[in-house]
Each structure stands twice: as structure tokens, then as C-alpha cells.
Design a protein around this motif. Structure first.
Motif, PDB file in Angstrom:
ATOM      1  N   LEU A  40       0.827  -1.208   0.000  1.00 48.17           N
ATOM      2  CA  LEU A  40       0.000   0.000   0.000  1.00 48.17           C
ATOM      3  C   LEU A  40       0.862   1.259   0.000  1.00 48.17           C
ATOM      4  N   LEU A  43       1.697   3.187  -3.141  1.00 53.10           N
ATOM      5  CA  LEU A  43       0.664   4.003  -3.790  1.00 53.10           C
ATOM      6  C   LEU A  43       0.585   5.374  -3.134  1.00 53.10           C
ATOM      7  N   TYR A  48      -4.213   5.624  -5.085  1.00 47.92           N
ATOM      8  CA  TYR A  48      -5.192   4.827  -4.352  1.00 47.92           C
ATOM      9  C   TYR A  48      -6.616   5.208  -4.761  1.00 47.92           C
ATOM     10  N   ALA A 248      -4.358  -2.279  -2.757  1.00 50.12           N
ATOM     11  CA  ALA A 248      -5.325  -1.228  -2.448  1.00 50.12           C
ATOM     12  C   ALA A 248      -6.711  -1.818  -2.193  1.00 50.12           C
TER      13      ALA A 248
END
Length: 279
Positions: A40, A43, A48, A248
Motif C-alpha cells: 500500500l 501508492l 489509491y 489497495a
């Protein structure tokens, strides 16, 4: 006067027990979550939002969340009834029925999916009866609900059943002596005592349904914008080597599940405290 020695614990000392526990939690829980968090982190906020704003992702989330909510409602009602029958009545085959409740835990989810397709497809045992009316559940949103309800039913039953077994019959008899009807006894005496279990069971059922994969891919049909679920979409993104996008979507489901679990724990604690004050 000699002091009595404290009873020895059958488990090792605090240091060894705590260290082993922390090592287990780290390897089994924290490391996978750390890997997801690392993905994550690749991003930006804009990336996202771009991933989660995609029409296909939003459609998959809508299908998954609505089906999970419907399956949770089914399990909330059916699980309460099933737990009540198992806990309150004695009949031939009761132990078999009690054991069957845990079958979804033991059965591989892919096998469950194949079995559900065999039942609910247009040429299946049940689906063939519904097909003339255009109601065969397989490869539709309703099939997803059925599969989710099947795989998450044990959570609802096992969370409620112990509370039913612990109910004090004297409270029901006292309410009946005071002239309360069966409906009033259930709504004002029984149901409040079962609410923590109902809340926990339905919450766990919902969270379990959000992440289900094996049983769903066989019966869902996997049509984008119609019957595609988020867990399948995550696998598709992984097959495309789009790991940040997969992270995501998975992170969003994980965050939703964590928020729900925390809310359940808070509400459950408040309910227990209220019952203790009331008693």
C-alpha cells in the motif's frame, strides 16, 4: 503460620509464554499485514483513489458488500432459530444436526462451491425446479448470497448457542407468572440477553463473507459489473502483476473488517456492562 504456596501454573513462566505468543502472532498475523502495508505504501493517495474509483472495482465492492449484508441477515435469523432448536430441544438426530453446523469449517470452500453449483444450477436438483421461473440462483447475485450464508453460518450459530444454554428459566417463568405473553418474554427477557451473541455472530458472519473466495468463484459467474466479487478481482490484479492495485483493494476490505470488528467489541462490552448494572 506458614503461608500456602501459590499453585504452580501448568504453562511456562510469563517471559517464555509471552515471547512464544508474540513470535506466533508476528509470524502468522503481523508479517502478512506488514507485507500488505508495504504494498500500500507504494501508492500515493491519488493512485489509491484512482484504483478504488475504477468502475469495475466499485461494482465488485457493491456486489460483495450487498451480498454479504444479505447473507448476514439470513444467518442472523436462521442462526438464532437453529441455535435455539439445538440448545432448547431434545430430539432424534440432534447431535447430528449440531455437528453439521460446523461442516462449513471442515469442508474445503472450493468443494462447497462445486456442491452448491450442483444444487442450484439450471440442471441441478434445486435449480432445475426454479429454472422454469427464471429463478435458478447459480451464476447470479442470489447464488453469491447462498454461498456466503453457507460458509459463514457457523459463526452465527456458535456465538448465540452458549448464551441460550446459559439462560435462566426462572426469569421466563417469573415473566409468565406476571402475565407476560410469549412475545413479550422473548422481546424483553430473552432477546436482550442474546444480543451480545447475535451482534458477535452476525458481525463475524459479515466479515467472513467479505473475504470468501473458494465457494464463490464457482457459483458467482464472475461477470464484471454483475457478479464479480472483490476477492476474485484481487486475484486478477495479482495475475496482471499489478500488486499495488491488488493491495489497495485488499487493504480496503481489511480496513472495513477491522473497523467492524472494533465496533463489535466496543458494543459488546457496553452491552455486557449494561446487563451487569441491570442485574
Amino acid at each position: 503460620m506458614p503461608t500456602r504456596a501459590a499453585p504452580r501454573s501448568p504453562l511456562p513462566g510469563l517471559g517464555l509464554s509471552l515471547g512464544t505468543t508474540l513470535l506466533f502472532v508476528t509470524l502468522i498475523v503481523l508479517l502478512p499485514l506488514a507485507g500488505l502495508a508495504w504494498q500500500l505504501a507504494q501508492l500515493s493517495l491519488a493512485d489509491y483513489l484512482r484504483v478504488m474509483g475504477d468502475r469495475r472495482v466499485l461494482a465488485a465492492l457493491r456486489v460483495t458488500i450487498t451480498a454479504a449484508a444479505a447473507a448476514t441477515l439470513v444467518n442472523g435469523l436462521g442462526g438464532l432459530l437453529l441455535a435455539w432448536v439445538i440448545a432448547r430441544y431434545r430430539f432424534a438426530g440432534r447431535q447430528v444436526l449440531d455437528a453439521l453446523v460446523d461442516l462449513p469449517f471442515a469442508l474445503p470452500t472450493s468443494v462447497a462451491g462445486i456442491a452448491l453449483v450442483a444444487l442450484y444450477a439450471e440442471d441441478g436438483w434445486i435449480g432445475s425446479l426454479l429454472a422454469p421461473f427464471g429463478m435458478a440462483p447459480a451464476y447470479t447475485w442470489y447464488g453469491i448470497v447462498i454461498a456466503m450464508a453457507f460458509t459463514s453460518l457457523p459463526f452465527a450459530v456458535r456465538a448465540i448457542q452458549p448464551l441460550i444454554e446459559e439462560l435462566d428459566p426462572a426469569q421466563e417463568q417469573a415473566a409468565r407468572t406476571l402475565g407476560a405473553s410469549d412475545t413479550q418474554i422473548f422481546a424483553q427477557v430473552i432477546l436482550p440477553n442474546l444480543m451480545p451473541g447475535i451482534l458477535t455472530g452476525t458481525g463475524l458472519s459479515f466479515v467472513r463473507s467479505l473475504g470468501e473466495f473458494g465457494a464463490l468463484i464457482f457459483i458467482a459467474g464472475n461477470l464484471p459489473f454483475k457478479t464479480e466479487i472483490t476477492s476474485l478481482l484481487i486475484m486478477i490484479r495479482l495475475d496482471e502483476f499489478d500488486y499495488p492495485a491488488a493491495a489497495a483493494i485488499a487493504g480496503t476490505l481489511l480496513g472495513l473488517s477491522l473497523i467492524l470488528l472494533v465496533a463489535i467489541n466496543v458494543l459488546q462490552t457496553r452491552l455486557y456492562r449494561r446487563f451487569e448494572r441491570g442485574s
